[in-house]
Design an enzyme around this catalytic site. Structure first.
Site, short mmCIF file in Angstrom:
data_model
loop_
_atom_site.label_atom_id
_atom_site.label_comp_id
_atom_site.label_asym_id
_atom_site.label_seq_id
_atom_site.Cartn_x
_atom_site.Cartn_y
_atom_site.Cartn_z
CE LYS A 282 -12.57 7.13 -18.90
NZ LYS A 282 -12.54 7.48 -17.54
NE ARG B 214 -2.83 0.44 3.39
CZ ARG B 214 -2.07 0.73 4.46
NH1 ARG B 214 -1.38 1.84 4.51
NH2 ARG B 214 -2.01 -0.11 5.48
CE1 TYR C 131 -17.30 10.61 -15.89
CE2 TYR C 131 -16.12 10.76 -13.82
CZ TYR C 131 -16.88 10.03 -14.71
OH TYR C 131 -17.23 8.75 -14.40
CG ASP D 31 -9.76 15.51 -15.41
OD1 ASP D 31 -9.04 14.89 -16.22
OD2 ASP D 31 -10.82 15.04 -14.95
N1 PLP Z 1 -12.05 12.76 -15.39
C1 PLP Z 1 -12.56 12.61 -16.61
C2 PLP Z 1 -12.42 13.70 -17.62
C3 PLP Z 1 -13.21 11.41 -16.96
O1 PLP Z 1 -13.74 11.28 -18.18
C4 PLP Z 1 -13.33 10.39 -15.97
C5 PLP Z 1 -14.03 9.13 -16.28
O2 PLP Z 1 -14.73 9.02 -17.25
C6 PLP Z 1 -12.78 10.60 -14.71
C7 PLP Z 1 -12.13 11.79 -14.45
C8 PLP Z 1 -12.87 9.55 -13.63
O3 PLP Z 1 -11.96 8.53 -13.86
P1 PLP Z 1 -12.18 6.99 -13.44
O4 PLP Z 1 -13.37 6.50 -14.21
O5 PLP Z 1 -10.89 6.35 -13.79
O6 PLP Z 1 -12.44 7.00 -11.96
#
Ligand code: PLP
Length: 379
Positions: A196, A47, A99, A171
């Protein structure tokens, strides 16, 4: 080192000393033998740290031109770690087009812990200063935004954040470090859903943060260990492997994204196409300045404008798969209003353009002729 070389070698320490393996091994272990208490080779418990994870974290730091990479079990766990830097009463200024899961985490979890959020449009950066108070601590942005493909000027936001002593987190999931490097533009924290484009093959869920500041990194490492939302070594290996082809995949995602955006724009049944590469995109100039290319994410609405027409269109697709997520080699189509952004109330999402007929495409790296034919027959 240039980016394409860093994608393959960045942050790596040559071959693994045990058997000269070229790829870092998957250290599938929870614990590490100690010769005497505290005498070990840098790892005590998985961890707190794991050599495969450390290899990935160094690679991510190198790609974003940062000093430290910190990985989590999902993108949302990475965002969660950033919010844990805050205290009750603190305020966050966030983009209003983001998101849906981030919005849900902010409003359904952290609001109850006394953190306040202001969701604003940040395409016009100057407006942002009106929303800053003596309680503001963090600015959270996405660019390009999900799913409206708005572009925010990271450098201008960073100037305001620095002036008011606020943390700026970006992000960078949609752009990836191949297209945009927010730390270079003044951000303090870069966040990725590695699920992604970084993983790139739709086979692993993971999140990462990259920072430059040593103090900030140690607070985030503390949270990573104390809260424990860490990725497993197998998943770290998969993302590390994905990163090695990030530059070639992104090049094709961008080429195909461009072709699909142009095709949709000229189609008589399509109303609006959202893609930052269009010269008439409101922040096209900023996209051109801060990004290498315009990416493989494209959203559009149909002229029929109804939920039913959007449902029918996505159900007609044969090469594109109707599915959540994005950034994999295969093309995906999503219906944000009922899928990725369903957690945002209808009035809120419609204000920013997430209407019932909006469809979001994650354009993959298949042959472009097949992708266009598929959209053509579905339309
Ligand atoms: N940020 C964006 C722009 C996303 O599209 C997503 C998921 O679709 C996330 C954060 C969250 O990521 P995760 O699904 O890996 O938790």
């Amino acid at each position: 080192m240039k980016f394409n070389t860093k994608a393959i070698h960045g942050g790596q320490q040559g071959v693994d000393p045990a058997y000269n393996s070229v790829m870092p091994p998957i250290y599938q272990t929870t614990t590490y033998a100690q010769e005497t208490p505290g005498a070990h080779k840098g790892f005590e418990y998985s961890r707190s740290g794991n050599p495969t994870r450390a290899a990935l974290e160094r690679s991510l730091a190198s790609l974003e031109n940062g000093n430290y990479g910190i990985s989590f079990s999902s993108g949302l766990a990475a965002i969660d770690a950033v919010l844990k830097l805050l205290k009750p009463g603190d305020e966050v200024i966030s983009t209003n087009d983001l998101y849906g899961g981030s919005y849900r985490l902010f409003t359904k979890i952290y609001k109850d812990f006394g953190i306040n959020f202001k969701f604003i449009g940040m395409e016009n950066t100057a407006q942002m200063e009106h929303y800053i108070s003596d309680k503001t601590r963090l600015v959270w942005i996405e660019t390009p935004t999900n799913p409206m493909m708005n572009i925010i000027d990271i450098k201008s936001v960073a100037i305001i954040a620095h002036k008011h002593n606020l943390l700026l987190a970006v992000d960078n999931t949609f752009a990836t470090p191949y297209l945009q490097q927010p730390l270079e533009l003044g951000a303090h924290i870069v966040m990725h859903s590695a699920t992604k484009y970084l993983g790139g093959h739709s086979d692993v869920v993971m999140g990462s943060l990259i920072v430059n500041d040593k103090d900030l990194a140690s607070r985030l490492y503390f949270i990573q260990n104390a809260s424990g939302a860490v990725p497993g070594p197998q998943d770290c290996f998969l993302v590390l492997r994905g990163i090695k082809t990030l530059h070639v995949r992104m090049q094709r995602h961008c080429e195909n994204g461009n072709a699909i955006a142009q095709f949709l724009k000229s189609h008589p049944k399509v109303a609006q196409v959202y893609w930052p590469g269009f010269k008439d995109h409101p922040n096209h100039n900023i996209a051109t300045l801060q990004m290498q290319d315009y990416g493989g994410m494209v959203s559009f609405t149909t002229k029929q404008g109804t939920l039913e027409s959007a449902f029918q269109l996505v159900s007609n697709l044969k090469v594109f798969t109707l599915a959540e997520s994005l950034g994999g080699v295969e093309s995906l189509a999503g219906h944000p209003a009922t899928m990725t952004h369903a957690s945002i109330p209808k009035e809120e999402r419609e204000k920013i353009g997430v209407v019932d007929s909006l469809i979001r495409l994650s354009v993959g790296i298949e042959d472009i002729d097949d992708l266009i034919k598929d959209l053509e027959q579905a339309l």
